[in-house]
Design an enzyme around this catalytic site. Structure first.
Site, PDB file in Angstrom:
ATOM      1  N   GLN A 168      -9.210  -0.314  -0.348  1.00 55.66           N
ATOM      2  CA  GLN A 168      -8.111  -0.680  -1.242  1.00 55.66           C
ATOM      3  C   GLN A 168      -7.210  -1.698  -0.544  1.00 55.66           C
ATOM      4  O   GLN A 168      -6.508  -1.359   0.399  1.00 55.66           O
ATOM      5  CB  GLN A 168      -7.318   0.598  -1.572  1.00 55.66           C
ATOM      6  CG  GLN A 168      -6.116   0.401  -2.458  1.00 55.66           C
ATOM      7  CD  GLN A 168      -5.142   1.571  -2.350  1.00 55.66           C
ATOM      8  OE1 GLN A 168      -5.305   2.449  -1.502  1.00 55.66           O
ATOM      9  NE2 GLN A 168      -4.129   1.586  -3.183  1.00 55.66           N
TER      10      GLN A 168
ATOM     11  N   SER B 167      -1.506  -3.035   0.226  1.00 56.01           N
ATOM     12  CA  SER B 167      -0.311  -3.236   1.056  1.00 56.01           C
ATOM     13  C   SER B 167      -0.381  -4.527   1.860  1.00 56.01           C
ATOM     14  O   SER B 167      -1.452  -4.950   2.290  1.00 56.01           O
ATOM     15  CB  SER B 167      -0.151  -2.079   2.030  1.00 56.01           C
ATOM     16  OG  SER B 167      -0.076  -0.866   1.334  1.00 56.01           O
TER      17      SER B 167
ATOM     18  N   SER C 255      -7.183   1.083   5.067  1.00 50.02           N
ATOM     19  CA  SER C 255      -8.009   2.145   5.655  1.00 50.02           C
ATOM     20  C   SER C 255      -9.476   1.830   5.437  1.00 50.02           C
ATOM     21  O   SER C 255      -9.884   1.478   4.324  1.00 50.02           O
ATOM     22  CB  SER C 255      -7.698   3.492   5.000  1.00 50.02           C
ATOM     23  OG  SER C 255      -6.353   3.837   5.204  1.00 50.02           O
TER      24      SER C 255
ATOM     25  N   GLU D 195      -4.971   7.326  -7.310  1.00 52.32           N
ATOM     26  CA  GLU D 195      -4.626   7.684  -5.937  1.00 52.32           C
ATOM     27  C   GLU D 195      -3.818   8.968  -5.928  1.00 52.32           C
ATOM     28  O   GLU D 195      -4.052   9.870  -5.146  1.00 52.32           O
ATOM     29  CB  GLU D 195      -3.826   6.555  -5.273  1.00 52.32           C
ATOM     30  CG  GLU D 195      -3.314   6.937  -3.881  1.00 52.32           C
ATOM     31  CD  GLU D 195      -2.784   5.748  -3.095  1.00 52.32           C
ATOM     32  OE1 GLU D 195      -2.211   4.832  -3.716  1.00 52.32           O
ATOM     33  OE2 GLU D 195      -2.944   5.740  -1.869  1.00 52.32           O
TER      34      GLU D 195
ATOM     35  N   GLU E 175       9.932   9.457   0.523  1.00 49.44           N
ATOM     36  CA  GLU E 175      11.089   8.999  -0.253  1.00 49.44           C
ATOM     37  C   GLU E 175      10.650   8.490  -1.622  1.00 49.44           C
ATOM     38  O   GLU E 175      11.274   8.791  -2.642  1.00 49.44           O
ATOM     39  CB  GLU E 175      11.837   7.892   0.511  1.00 49.44           C
ATOM     40  CG  GLU E 175      12.535   8.359   1.790  1.00 49.44           C
ATOM     41  CD  GLU E 175      11.583   8.650   2.953  1.00 49.44           C
ATOM     42  OE1 GLU E 175      10.476   8.083   2.970  1.00 49.44           O
ATOM     43  OE2 GLU E 175      11.950   9.457   3.829  1.00 49.44           O
TER      44      GLU E 175
HETATM   45  C1  LIG Z   1      -2.415   6.144   7.675  1.00 49.59           C
HETATM   46  C2  LIG Z   1      -2.151   5.110   6.615  1.00 49.59           C
HETATM   47  C3  LIG Z   1      -3.195   4.643   5.804  1.00 49.59           C
HETATM   48  C4  LIG Z   1      -2.959   3.663   4.812  1.00 49.59           C
HETATM   49  N1  LIG Z   1      -4.011   3.188   4.052  1.00 49.59           N
HETATM   50  C5  LIG Z   1      -3.798   2.176   3.132  1.00 49.59           C
HETATM   51  C6  LIG Z   1      -4.887   1.581   2.395  1.00 49.59           C
HETATM   52  O1  LIG Z   1      -6.050   1.962   2.536  1.00 49.59           O
HETATM   53  N2  LIG Z   1      -4.627   0.561   1.540  1.00 49.59           N
HETATM   54  C7  LIG Z   1      -3.367   0.087   1.334  1.00 49.59           C
HETATM   55  O2  LIG Z   1      -3.188  -0.824   0.523  1.00 49.59           O
HETATM   56  N3  LIG Z   1      -2.300   0.627   2.021  1.00 49.59           N
HETATM   57  C8  LIG Z   1      -2.497   1.648   2.922  1.00 49.59           C
HETATM   58  N4  LIG Z   1      -1.429   2.187   3.640  1.00 49.59           N
HETATM   59  C9  LIG Z   1      -0.099   1.605   3.450  1.00 49.59           C
HETATM   60  C10 LIG Z   1       0.901   2.514   2.770  1.00 49.59           C
HETATM   61  O3  LIG Z   1       0.625   2.582   1.406  1.00 49.59           O
HETATM   62  C11 LIG Z   1       2.288   1.941   3.058  1.00 49.59           C
HETATM   63  O4  LIG Z   1       2.511   2.025   4.433  1.00 49.59           O
HETATM   64  C12 LIG Z   1       3.373   2.712   2.349  1.00 49.59           C
HETATM   65  O5  LIG Z   1       3.278   2.522   0.967  1.00 49.59           O
HETATM   66  C13 LIG Z   1       4.779   2.306   2.813  1.00 49.59           C
HETATM   67  O6  LIG Z   1       4.933   0.930   2.794  1.00 49.59           O
HETATM   68  P1  LIG Z   1       5.512   0.146   4.062  1.00 49.59           P
HETATM   69  O7  LIG Z   1       4.711   0.536   5.234  1.00 49.59           O
HETATM   70  O8  LIG Z   1       5.590  -1.289   3.739  1.00 49.59           O
HETATM   71  O9  LIG Z   1       6.960   0.736   4.260  1.00 49.59           O
HETATM   72  P2  LIG Z   1       8.268   0.276   3.446  1.00 49.59           P
HETATM   73  O10 LIG Z   1       7.946   0.192   2.019  1.00 49.59           O
HETATM   74  O11 LIG Z   1       8.842  -0.899   4.114  1.00 49.59           O
HETATM   75  O12 LIG Z   1       9.190   1.535   3.663  1.00 49.59           O
HETATM   76  C14 LIG Z   1      10.019   1.717   4.802  1.00 49.59           C
HETATM   77  C15 LIG Z   1      10.923   2.898   4.540  1.00 49.59           C
HETATM   78  O13 LIG Z   1      11.765   2.601   3.421  1.00 49.59           O
HETATM   79  C16 LIG Z   1      11.666   3.622   2.461  1.00 49.59           C
HETATM   80  N5  LIG Z   1      11.834   3.063   1.115  1.00 49.59           N
HETATM   81  C17 LIG Z   1      11.239   1.967   0.572  1.00 49.59           C
HETATM   82  N6  LIG Z   1      11.641   1.793  -0.688  1.00 49.59           N
HETATM   83  C18 LIG Z   1      12.509   2.794  -0.977  1.00 49.59           C
HETATM   84  C19 LIG Z   1      13.255   3.172  -2.134  1.00 49.59           C
HETATM   85  N7  LIG Z   1      13.199   2.476  -3.256  1.00 49.59           N
HETATM   86  N8  LIG Z   1      14.040   4.268  -2.053  1.00 49.59           N
HETATM   87  C20 LIG Z   1      14.095   4.992  -0.917  1.00 49.59           C
HETATM   88  N9  LIG Z   1      13.426   4.677   0.206  1.00 49.59           N
HETATM   89  C21 LIG Z   1      12.634   3.596   0.170  1.00 49.59           C
HETATM   90  C22 LIG Z   1      10.283   4.203   2.670  1.00 49.59           C
HETATM   91  O14 LIG Z   1      10.203   5.514   2.167  1.00 49.59           O
HETATM   92  C23 LIG Z   1      10.153   4.151   4.175  1.00 49.59           C
HETATM   93  O15 LIG Z   1      10.793   5.249   4.741  1.00 49.59           O
HETATM   94  C24 LIG Z   1      -1.641   3.163   4.628  1.00 49.59           C
HETATM   95  C25 LIG Z   1      -0.594   3.645   5.438  1.00 49.59           C
HETATM   96  C26 LIG Z   1      -0.831   4.604   6.428  1.00 49.59           C
HETATM   97  C27 LIG Z   1       0.326   5.088   7.279  1.00 49.59           C
END
Ligand SMILES: Cc1cc2nc3c(=O)[nH]c(=O)nc-3n(C[C@H](O)[C@H](O)[C@H](O)COP(=O)(O)OP(=O)(O)OC[C@H]3O[C@@H](n4cnc5c(N)ncnc54)[C@H](O)[C@@H]3O)c2cc1C
Lengths: 408, 366
Positions: free
Chosen positions: A131, A134, A167, A250, A377
């Site tokens: 997928q 991100s 992933s 998902e 969150e």
């Molecule tokens: C082990 C692992 C596997 C993954 N596998 C995949 C994959 O296969 N494919 C893929 O596309 N992605 C994947 N991801 C990505 C994952 O979906 C994102 O890391 C996740 O959605 C958070 O996005 P970010 O890392 O950009 O954090 P951010 O969105 O920048 O968030 C940072 C912090 O801000 C908070 N935050 C953001 N917006 C808000 C809001 N509106 N209100 C309150 N708090 C908020 C979040 O909760 C977090 O604490 C994976 C992540 C991990 C850790």
């Protein structure tokens, strides 16, 4: 109220058990063999073999229509299969993203020819999907992605940009990707979804080392990656709608992490651990923690039964399953930390202490699980806004053309 | 009332902080985490030059003869930097053990070496799988010889001597001798190296009275709990600010993530826990300084509050960072790992909560 199978379900359970007995090894209490399996370098190969066997027997995705190798069965039968399978030592996990999210999205949007080509190999474990959503600047806010897809003549597209945290990209054959095709309109409107081969020229996968030490997620770079228009999923500019299909799947797929240590193992540890006043299991503080986590574990399991009952009756389940990851992820992190504390100073050691590695993996993995597939969150926002009907946050960027964002 | 550190103490704190910001940025922590080094030698040497190991050692034994308050402010800065040096093992545990229980001759022998950084000490209690309790200790000392195996021993392979808990008391043993073998063991925090140390007829001497080991250890832990609490407070504060900095920069849905209450409240909770811990740590420091009768209770309170604050800040720092926070490349992991190692090393919060209430009961009786 009861947990009994209907006659049809009971017959199916019996059939499944017989098949599993004939084709797999039942889990004994022998945790060592389980661990050895997880460290097996041939795990992927074995997982592919198991998936092929399962698909050939018609158990891999029973809810899918017959034409796609399913049985058009009720979801409850699939769940019964999974319940039974979880009692056997079989390698799982590599196909969840593909079969749980990517292929269902394909089914909603891809052409009959493409479905004919791609569904079967995915179901039989011959091809793995990932997928590609991100990006460095867009995770929770996935509609903010920047990877561009531009017209390349009439018949094709050229993709440039970067995905991250993908992933399994390093062993995947195909992926579904969300791109920005029109930066002149507000962010949700300028997106388009495609699928592509991970071997397409210009796709480069670089593994990222996780905090846990493993490297299961990746950065994926796209440099002038050319794909035909026939690989578009949904209409141009309607990628967000397609992405929601994936994300909805998902949410259904991201359930309880399976195979990890849980309350039973914590009980076992507490029985075997010596505190000042006898075995830890007699200690009130320990008992109180175990009780809390049992209530959570059991609560999740029973919540799932409520969902299953609805499914079994052919009804649409309620929103109750939205609590699952909110509870399961912090529980995994905190229970791991507590189990290490029970072991005393030796709880930090990777080897020599029975079960330490397993609980340490929970403590580290839980930190990632709280983020992957929707953070704690974001999931709470979803419950508050979609289940409880509370007003959403003010969205400053919703109606602004994407290329005007951040400019005042 | 004057419930604060003096200007001189604050100046010292600032000096150590500047030194560590300069000589021990996170890339040094990462170097030790990823590499084979036992600890960051250049940072340790610099701290020795600053007089850190000499701080709490009386002048009569070659130290600076400063009060526990000075050592507390230093501990906070060590924690803030997550400095990969044997501070907890040598400056806190080994030094305090000798001050607490050493004979005149032992003090004369070891304290000047510690003050000059020529000896690095550690404390060896745990013997593996079971939490250390009297019935789980198999190491024996008799006729001047020590036999047994200790694991995990913090800084065990770098230490030149160890204070070891044997069945019949605390003993002090030189680690550079034939009867001692050291083997590094892997733990959850590669920035803080640990070893398995085996004693096979190693020559050793009693520290304190025979049979008094657990009692001495308890008193040592009370003092150490206060210094550890300062170090945990420093670490918690660093993790909290790391999260705040990121929450200001990182945008989601067109706004800084720090503008969302889910993030604000989380970070405000970090602050609440941090200040509770800091105040409890100050009281611990005060009791440590005046030989205060309330030390056992104050130490337990400081230890519990600081462990909670550091645990919470270090894990919510990862959470605030999202995906990037869960990578090996991110600095978030340093505090997450260190917080857990520190939580487990003097006995976990559960044991301290039990002690706290027992001590509260005793206090109410008297
Ligand atoms: C082990 C692992 C596997 C993954 N596998 C995949 C994959 O296969 N494919 C893929 O596309 N992605 C994947 N991801 C990505 C994952 O979906 C994102 O890391 C996740 O959605 C958070 O996005 P970010 O890392 O950009 O954090 P951010 O969105 O920048 O968030 C940072 C912090 O801000 C908070 N935050 C953001 N917006 C808000 C809001 N509106 N209100 C309150 N708090 C908020 C979040 O909760 C977090 O604490 C994976 C992540 C991990 C850790």
């Amino acid at each position: 109220m009861d947990f009994n199978d209907t006659p049809e379900e009971a017959a199916f359970r019996k059939e499944v058990r017989a098949w599993l007995d004939a084709n797999a090894t039942r889990k004994s209490d022998d945790k060592a063999s389980f661990r050895a399996r997880n460290d097996d370098p041939n795990l992927l190969k074995k997982a592919k073999e198991w998936q092929a066997k399962k698909a050939a027997a018609g158990y891999a995705r029973m809810t899918w229509p017959k034409e796609f190798g399913g049985r058009g069965a009720s979801p409850i039968l699939q769940v019964i299969y999974q319940q039974e399978e979880s009692n056997y030592l079989v390698p799982l996990g590599f196909f969840d993203i593909g079969l749980g999210m990517c292929i269902p999205t394909m089914m909603a949007y891809a052409s009959p020819e493409h479905l004919k080509r791609y569904v079967k190999p995915a179901l039989h474990g011959e091809e793995i999907w990932c997928q590609l959503f991100s990006e460095p600047a867009a995770g929770s806010d996935v509609a903010g992605i920047r990877t561009r897809a531009e017209r390349d003549g009439d018949a094709g597209w050229v993709i440039n940009g970067q995905k991250v945290w993908t992933s399994g990209a390093h062993y995947s054959d195909y992926g579904i990707i969300i791109t920005r095709t029109d930066p002149n309109v507000p962010k949700h409107q300028g997106l388009t979804m495609f699928f592509l081969s991970m071997k397409t020229p210009g796709v480069e996968v670089r593994p990222i080392k996780q905090m846990s030490g493993g490297a299961n997620f990746n950065e994926v770079f796209f440099t002038n990656v050319r794909i035909p228009d026939s690989q578009r999923l949904g209409k141009v500019g309607e990628g967000w709608k397609a992405a929601l299909t994936t994300l909805m799947n998902e949410r259904l797929a991201v359930g309880l992490p399976s195979g990890g240590l849980d309350v039973d193992e914590l009980m076992e540890l507490a029985r075997d651990t010596d505190l000042d006043d006898g075995p830890a299991i007699r200690n009130q503080q320990v008992r109180s923690k175990i009780a809390d986590w049992y209530v959570q574990q059991q609560g999740l399991k029973l919540t799932r039964y409520r969902t299953l009952t609805a499914l079994s009756k052919g009804q649409t389940p309620g929103p109750e399953s939205s609590i699952i990851k909110i509870v399961a992820a912090p529980k995994m992190q905190d229970m791991g930390a507590f189990a290490m504390e029970l072991m005393g100073p030796a709880g930090i050691m990777k080897e020599d202490v029975p079960q330490a590695a397993g609980f340490q993996a929970q403590w580290i993995g839980g930190a990632g699980f709280r983020i992957a597939g929707g953070t704690d969150e974001i999931l709470r926002n979803i419950v508050a806004e979609r289940v409880l009907g509370l007003p959403p946050d003010v969205r400053v960027d919703k109606d602004v053309p994407f290329n005007q964002l951040g400019k005042k | 009332m004057n419930f604060d550190f003096s200007d001189d103490q604050k100046l010292l704190k600032e000096q150590v902080r500047k030194f560590l910001a300069d000589k021990c940025p996170t890339k040094v922590v990462r170097r030790v985490l990823d590499g084979p080094e036992a600890y960051a030698d250049e940072v340790w040497k610099g701290l020795v030059e600053l007089g850190v190991p000499a701080t709490g050692i009386p002048e009569a034994y070659g130290g600076l003869g400063l009060s526990p308050l000075e050592l507390c402010v230093i501990a906070e800065e060590i924690g803030r930097a997550a400095a990969p040096v044997p501070f907890d093992s040598s400056v806190v545990l080994a030094t305090e053990a000798i001050k607490l229980a050493g004979s005149e001759a032992q003090k004369k022998k070891w304290l000047p070496l510690l003050a000059e950084g020529k000896a690095v000490g550690t404390l060896a209690v745990s013997e593996g799988a079971q939490p250390p309790r009297p019935r789980n200790i198999a190491t024996t000392f008799g006729g001047g010889f020590l036999n047994g195996k200790k694991v995990p021993v913090a800084d065990g392979d770098a230490a030149t001597f160890a204070i070891v808990l044997a069945k019949n008391g605390l003993v002090i043993v030189d680690l550079a001798q034939k009867g001692v073998t050291k083997k590094r063991v892997e733990t959850i925090d590669p920035a803080r190296k640990h070893a398995e140390v085996t004693f096979d007829g190693a020559s050793a001497e009693l520290l304190g009275t025979e049979g008094d080991g657990w009692n001495l250890l308890e008193r040592l832990y009370d003092a150490a709990a206060v210094y550890f609490a300062f170090s945990q407070v420093g670490g918690a504060e660093a993790a909290m600010w790391m999260a705040c900095d990121y929450a200001l920069q990182r945008q989601a849905f067109g706004r800084a993530i720090g503008s969302y209450q889910a993030i604000k409240h989380k970070l405000a909770d970090c602050y609440v826990k941090l200040e509770l811990a800091r105040s409890n740590a100050y009281y611990g420091a005060m009791m440590l300084t005046d030989g205060g009768a309330d030390l056992p209770l104050a130490a337990a309170a400081a230890r519990i509050a600081a462990t909670d604050a550091y645990d919470f800040a270090s894990k919510e720092n990862i959470q605030t960072h999202g995906g990037i926070g869960f990578t090996w490349e991110a600095d978030t992991q340093f505090h997450y790992r260190r917080a857990r190692v520190m939580a487990l090393s003097l006995g976990g919060p559960m044991a301290w909560k039990d002690k706290l209430v027992t001590r509260l009961e005793q206090k109410n009786v008297t």
